[in-house]
Design an enzyme around this catalytic site. Structure first.
Site, short mmCIF file in Angstrom:
data_model
loop_
_atom_site.label_atom_id
_atom_site.label_comp_id
_atom_site.label_asym_id
_atom_site.label_seq_id
_atom_site.Cartn_x
_atom_site.Cartn_y
_atom_site.Cartn_z
N GLY A 10 117.71 181.96 81.61
CA GLY A 10 117.29 180.67 82.16
C GLY A 10 115.78 180.58 82.17
O GLY A 10 115.09 181.58 82.42
N THR A 127 112.77 185.73 86.85
CA THR A 127 113.93 184.95 87.31
C THR A 127 113.58 184.27 88.63
O THR A 127 112.97 184.89 89.51
CB THR A 127 115.22 185.79 87.52
OG1 THR A 127 116.16 185.02 88.27
CG2 THR A 127 114.98 187.08 88.27
N ILE A 128 113.99 183.02 88.73
CA ILE A 128 113.76 182.34 90.01
C ILE A 128 114.63 182.98 91.10
O ILE A 128 114.35 182.84 92.27
CB ILE A 128 114.04 180.82 89.94
CG1 ILE A 128 115.51 180.52 89.63
CG2 ILE A 128 113.12 180.13 88.95
CD1 ILE A 128 115.91 179.10 89.98
N ASP A 129 115.70 183.68 90.70
CA ASP A 129 116.62 184.26 91.69
C ASP A 129 116.05 185.47 92.42
O ASP A 129 116.58 185.88 93.45
CB ASP A 129 117.93 184.68 91.00
CG ASP A 129 118.79 183.49 90.60
OD1 ASP A 129 118.38 182.34 90.88
OD2 ASP A 129 119.86 183.71 90.01
N HIS A 277 118.61 172.37 88.67
CA HIS A 277 117.55 172.83 87.76
C HIS A 277 116.17 172.31 88.12
O HIS A 277 115.18 172.75 87.53
CB HIS A 277 117.92 172.48 86.32
CG HIS A 277 119.15 173.22 85.86
ND1 HIS A 277 120.42 172.82 86.20
CD2 HIS A 277 119.28 174.36 85.16
CE1 HIS A 277 121.30 173.67 85.69
NE2 HIS A 277 120.63 174.62 85.06
N GLN A 279 114.72 173.16 90.58
CA GLN A 279 114.07 174.38 91.08
C GLN A 279 113.44 175.21 89.97
O GLN A 279 112.62 176.08 90.21
CB GLN A 279 115.09 175.27 91.81
CG GLN A 279 115.66 174.66 93.06
CD GLN A 279 116.98 175.27 93.44
OE1 GLN A 279 117.05 176.13 94.29
NE2 GLN A 279 118.06 174.82 92.81
O1 F6P Z 1 119.58 182.92 86.45
C1 F6P Z 1 118.84 181.90 86.99
C2 F6P Z 1 119.71 180.70 87.26
O2 F6P Z 1 118.84 179.65 87.59
C3 F6P Z 1 120.76 180.90 88.34
O3 F6P Z 1 120.27 180.74 89.63
C4 F6P Z 1 121.77 179.84 87.99
O4 F6P Z 1 123.06 180.18 88.41
C5 F6P Z 1 121.73 179.83 86.50
O5 F6P Z 1 120.45 180.29 86.13
C6 F6P Z 1 121.97 178.47 85.88
O6 F6P Z 1 122.00 178.61 84.52
P1 F6P Z 1 122.03 177.45 83.45
O7 F6P Z 1 120.62 177.12 83.12
O8 F6P Z 1 122.73 178.06 82.28
O9 F6P Z 1 122.74 176.29 84.04
#
Ligand code: F6P
Length: 347
Positions: A10, A127-129, A277, A279
């Site tokens: 992501g 990662t934002i997580d 997104h 975020q």
């Molecule tokens: O891994 C980062 C993240 O933003 C997670 O928090 C979220 O579940 C996922 O990516 C969303 O992914 P995608 O961009 O594939 O919808």
């Protein structure tokens, strides 16, 4: 030495700041940089369309810009036919002596695996997580928390005006770092994270207790990966499920489910806001720009020193180099002492 750079998984605010820093420091250290577009897909394909010359000029003006000039994907080279062989072949064909992989658990997981097979690779934690081990913080997290906190601030005034419960769903697949940080920063009344099963009786009890003390609105922050505890109720937060190449489900729905349950059980009008997104998009905070820059500089230095199999990491106030294997061994979940602290302000 010629070094390839890819951004995978992501996207995340600060990716361009890392790319710029690698190129600028690399230039001083005699490294020639080549961008590989769309994460591991670029190195797997290796074609001209997936290559991007990275020079002082091409990375000029990108420090503050969100996303990644290289593009990204969730391609898993180990799931592709002949993926491993093609990656090594393309490294040799493109004359790349090393690779800098900028990514989270999946991108760096693949990097760690390639490292054990002899690829000269260095990682940068993105990662934002904020759920990567080996580093105190990943870049992008601070920006996501700032965005979520601003949203919670805004939800407060409308919640109060309408005497509503507002559920704010934030990202966080396996770890609730964004929820707990933005929840504390935004003064949320209830914070729910994937690490602790949600007890609906407790959540509704807290909200009711608060309202019986004269407050007529509440803010609930829930991580997208939060699970409703068995025994009270269950929810499938994998609505719209689909698996990516790393086997992750696409999450969604927990906020809406929660809002419905809260309204049904307490009788208080409840609304849900899913930040999604938002975020991840847009300009990085100053903090993330600095952190990303420090990571990029260190990654270039690790390559120049042929110190491979490492990831640039924040340890206290220092940028350290930790083994990639350590960074991807297990996910870094929320420090439960933060959840305890948050409880002081709930109910
Ligand atoms: O891994 C980062 C993240 O933003 C997670 O928090 C979220 O579940 C996922 O990516 C969303 O992914 P995608 O961009 O594939 O919808």
């Amino acid at each position: 030495m010629k070094v390839g750079i890819l951004t995978g998984g992501g996207d995340c605010p600060g990716l361009n700041a890392v790319i710029r820093a690698v190129v600028r420091r690399g230039d001083q250290l005699g490294l020639e940089c080549m961008g590989l577009r769309e994460g591991w897909r670029g190195l797997y394909d290796g074609g001209a369309a997936f290559q991007m010359r990275l020079t002082r000029e091409t990375v000029s003006g990108i420090l503050h810009i969100g996303g990644t000039i290289l593009g990204t994907s969730r391609t898993n080279p180990f799931k592709k036919e002949d993926g491993e062989r093609r990656v090594f072949e393309n490294m040799a064909r493109l004359n790349l002596g090393a690779l800098i992989a900028i990514g989270g658990e999946d991108t760096l997981g693949a990097a760690a695996k390639f490292s054990t097979k002899g690829l000269n690779v260095v990682g940068v934690p993105k990662t934002i997580d904020n759920d990567l081990s080996g580093t105190d913080f990943t870049f992008g997290f601070d920006t996501a928390v700032s965005i979520a906190t601003e949203a919670i601030d805004r939800l407060h005034s409308t919640a109060e005006s309408h005497k509503r419960v507002m559920v704010c769903e934030v990202m966080g697949r396996h770890a609730g770092w964004i929820a707990v940080y933005s929840g504390i920063a935004g003064g949320a009344d209830v914070i729910l994270v994937p690490e602790i099963p949600v007890n609906l009786d407790e959540v509704c009890g807290n909200i009711q207790a608060r309202h019986s003390r004269g407050k007529n609105f509440s803010i609930v922050v829930v991580a997208e990966g939060a699970r409703i505890a068995a025994g009270t109720s269950t929810t499938d937060s994998t609505i719209n499920a689909g698996l990516d190449e790393f086997g992750h489900v696409r999450l969604g729905g927990v906020g809406a489910y929660l809002a419905g349950e809260i309204e049904k059980r307490t009788g208080f009008e409840t609304r849900v806001t899913v930040l999604g997104h938002i975020q991840r998009g847009g300009t990085p905070t100053a903090h993330d720009r600095v952190l990303a820059t420090r990571y990029g500089v260190r990654a270039a230095e690790l390559v120049a020193a042929s110190d491979f199999g490492k990831m640039a990491a924040l340890r206290g106030t220092e940028i350290a180099a930790v083994p990639l294997a350590e960074a991807v061994r297990e996910l870094k979940t929320v420090d439960l002492r933060l959840m305890e602290l948050a409880k002081t302000f709930s109910g």
